[in-house]
Structure formats: C-alpha cells, structure tokens
Design a protein around this motif. Sequence first.
Motif, PDB file in Angstrom:
ATOM      1  N   PHE A  60       0.849  -1.205   0.000  1.00  0.00           N
ATOM      2  CA  PHE A  60       0.000   0.000   0.000  1.00  0.00           C
ATOM      3  C   PHE A  60       0.881   1.251   0.000  1.00  0.00           C
ATOM      4  O   PHE A  60       1.795   1.371   0.810  1.00  0.00           O
ATOM      5  N   ILE A  61       0.561   2.152  -0.918  1.00  0.00           N
ATOM      6  CA  ILE A  61       1.310   3.409  -0.980  1.00  0.00           C
ATOM      7  C   ILE A  61       0.358   4.563  -0.723  1.00  0.00           C
ATOM      8  O   ILE A  61      -0.753   4.579  -1.259  1.00  0.00           O
ATOM      9  N   SER A  62       0.776   5.495   0.111  1.00  0.00           N
ATOM     10  CA  SER A  62      -0.073   6.674   0.274  1.00  0.00           C
ATOM     11  C   SER A  62       0.762   7.948   0.141  1.00  0.00           C
ATOM     12  O   SER A  62       1.969   7.954   0.424  1.00  0.00           O
ATOM     13  N   LEU A  63       0.115   8.986  -0.339  1.00  0.00           N
ATOM     14  CA  LEU A  63       0.798  10.263  -0.547  1.00  0.00           C
ATOM     15  C   LEU A  63      -0.152  11.366  -0.098  1.00  0.00           C
ATOM     16  O   LEU A  63      -1.263  11.481  -0.620  1.00  0.00           O
ATOM     17  N   THR A  64       0.269  12.128   0.909  1.00  0.00           N
ATOM     18  CA  THR A  64      -0.595  13.189   1.429  1.00  0.00           C
ATOM     19  C   THR A  64       0.195  14.484   1.552  1.00  0.00           C
ATOM     20  O   THR A  64       1.422  14.478   1.461  1.00  0.00           O
ATOM     21  N   GLU A  65      -0.549  15.536   1.818  1.00  0.00           N
ATOM     22  CA  GLU A  65       0.109  16.848   1.968  1.00  0.00           C
ATOM     23  C   GLU A  65      -0.474  17.563   3.178  1.00  0.00           C
ATOM     24  O   GLU A  65      -1.674  17.504   3.423  1.00  0.00           O
ATOM     25  N   ASP A  66       0.401  18.198   3.964  1.00  0.00           N
ATOM     26  CA  ASP A  66      -0.113  19.096   5.000  1.00  0.00           C
ATOM     27  C   ASP A  66       0.618  20.429   4.878  1.00  0.00           C
ATOM     28  O   ASP A  66       1.287  20.664   3.865  1.00  0.00           O
ATOM     29  N   THR A  67       0.515  21.265   5.901  1.00  0.00           N
ATOM     30  CA  THR A  67       1.089  22.603   5.751  1.00  0.00           C
ATOM     31  C   THR A  67       2.615  22.575   5.572  1.00  0.00           C
ATOM     32  O   THR A  67       3.190  23.452   4.935  1.00  0.00           O
ATOM     33  N   ASP A  68       3.261  21.554   6.137  1.00  0.00           N
ATOM     34  CA  ASP A  68       4.727  21.507   6.042  1.00  0.00           C
ATOM     35  C   ASP A  68       5.224  20.959   4.716  1.00  0.00           C
ATOM     36  O   ASP A  68       6.249  21.359   4.201  1.00  0.00           O
ATOM     37  N   GLY A  69       4.534  19.972   4.208  1.00  0.00           N
ATOM     38  CA  GLY A  69       5.029  19.352   2.981  1.00  0.00           C
ATOM     39  C   GLY A  69       4.321  18.063   2.636  1.00  0.00           C
ATOM     40  O   GLY A  69       3.168  17.842   3.034  1.00  0.00           O
ATOM     41  N   LEU A  70       5.041  17.202   1.913  1.00  0.00           N
ATOM     42  CA  LEU A  70       4.452  15.943   1.464  1.00  0.00           C
ATOM     43  C   LEU A  70       4.874  14.810   2.390  1.00  0.00           C
ATOM     44  O   LEU A  70       5.980  14.807   2.930  1.00  0.00           O
TER      45      LEU A  70
END
Length: 262
Positions: A162-172
């Motif tokens: 399983f691969i996941s890619l998310t983003e928040d205020t700091d980065g990826l």
Amino acid sequence: MNDTAKPQTEVEKLREDNALKADLISISAHQLRTSLSAIKWVMKMILDKDVGPLTGEQEGLLKKASDSNERMIVLVNDLLNLNHAQDIVLGYTFEQVQFEDILESVLFEFMSETKKRGIEILFIKPETDLSLINADKAKLRVVLQNLIENAIKYSKDGSKIFISLTEDTDGLKFSIKDNGIGIPEDVKAHIFEKFYRAPNAERWQTVGSGLGLFTVKKIVERHGGKIWFSSEGGSASGGESNGTTFYITLPKNSTFTSEAKA
Ligand code: ADP
C-alpha cells in the motif's frame, strides 16, 4: 596570503579531491556495468539454448554464474546511485517538481516485476493536485526506486503493498507498507548503515548490497526531509511478521539551490 583565504583553499582542495574520487568511482562502475551487461546477455542466450542444447550439468553451472553476475550488477548499480547521492561533480539540481508524477513513472517501471510475482501495489491517490516541491527529480527517483524495490523484494509472492501520498502545511508525506518479512527489533538501529543487511533479509533474498537505504536517507536529508520506518514481528529466524512501513517527508517551501558545478 591573508587569514581568510587559507581555509577556503583547503576546502576547495578537498572538494576537488572528492570530485576526482567520485568521478573515478563513476567511470569504473559504468565500465563494470557495461561488461557485466554484456556477460549477462551472452549467458542468457546460452541458457535460452539459442546457440544449441545444454546438458543438465552445464545448465546448472551456467545458472550459478548468471546469478552471481546479477548480484554484481545490483551492487554496481547501488554504488552508482550512492555516488550520485553524494555527487559533488554533478551536484543536486533543484527545481519545482510534481512528486506524484515521479511516483507514477517509477511505479510503471515495476509493473512487470510485480505481475511476475503476483504482487499488487495499491496507490491511494490524493484527491487534489499536490503542491510542487523544490527537489532533484533524478534523485527522488532513486529514493522511490529503492523503497518500492525493497517492499517488493522482501514480500511474499501474491501479497499487497500500500502506498499513500498526502500533503499538510509543512510538505508531502509518502508511505509504503508491505506485508513482508519485517525488520527484527534487535537490528532496527542498523538499517540505514552503509552495507548493512539484516540476517532475515540475507536469508530471504541473496541479492542486495545494503547501500540502498543509506543512499535514500542521504538524498531525503539533502532535501530537508525525514525518513523513518515501523516494523513489527520480524525475527532473525524468519518467523511471521506484520510487514514494514517506510515513511518519508519532503518540505514544501525549501529554499535549497543547485550547487555550482565543480
Ligand atoms: P538491500 O540491498 O539489502 O536491500 P537496503 O540498504 O535497501 O539494502 O536495505 C538495508 C536492509 O534493510 C535490508 O537488507 C533489509 O534487512 C532491510 N529492509 C529494507 N527494506 C525492507 C523491507 N521493506 N522489509 C524488510 N526489511 C527491509
């Protein structure tokens, strides 16, 4: 010579020496790889019986030679990647890149390998376009190639990744979870060391150099990011494991710039 000029000269000299060493490694490794590839194709032709029949004994011996050759190719490739990660000659080229595009293209490279082993990679895509990041595209490819290759290599046939890619205020934040052999508790501290391979990994898969994660960590940190993992239940004797998850973060607004070419 004034006081401030001296240290700079020494630094310059060191940079030059390092550049020369990196060059030498690169040239030798490329030449080695060319020869090893030639040997690979000749052996493949003979093993495929394109040039005539083989006795069982000949086939067995040739298969052993071919496996050794494969191991050398892996080692030489890892050496080249390591050299590039600390590349003083070419340096890092920072530009605005879309990480998801790099990921998609690396995943594409692994399609035939995963198909062959019945492994399914499930990539939970982000719902919206992610921010661009300031990064060296070629080096991020090396990061993803190593992490995905390891997840496949240390998994059983027919399993899921399983691969996941998310983003928040700091980065990826990227993560890759496998259900493979796991990393035993007592060796966790060594996993990012140069040439380190855990005993269960050596037993499971003889092909490997222990240079991949060392290189990956160097690249991620050069981008101002972090790398870590969690793994449960792996044992040196090869017992059951719940697999391993590797995580990396990459900052969104880094101000790294490309190094001047030496
Ligand atoms: P290698 O060429 O041995 O795969 P790496 O530097 O990529 O070298 O990884 C170092 C060691 O970390 C491996 O030998 C293995 O013990 C462990 N490792 C890395 N990824 C995984 C994984 N997904 N599952 C289990 N062990 C892993």
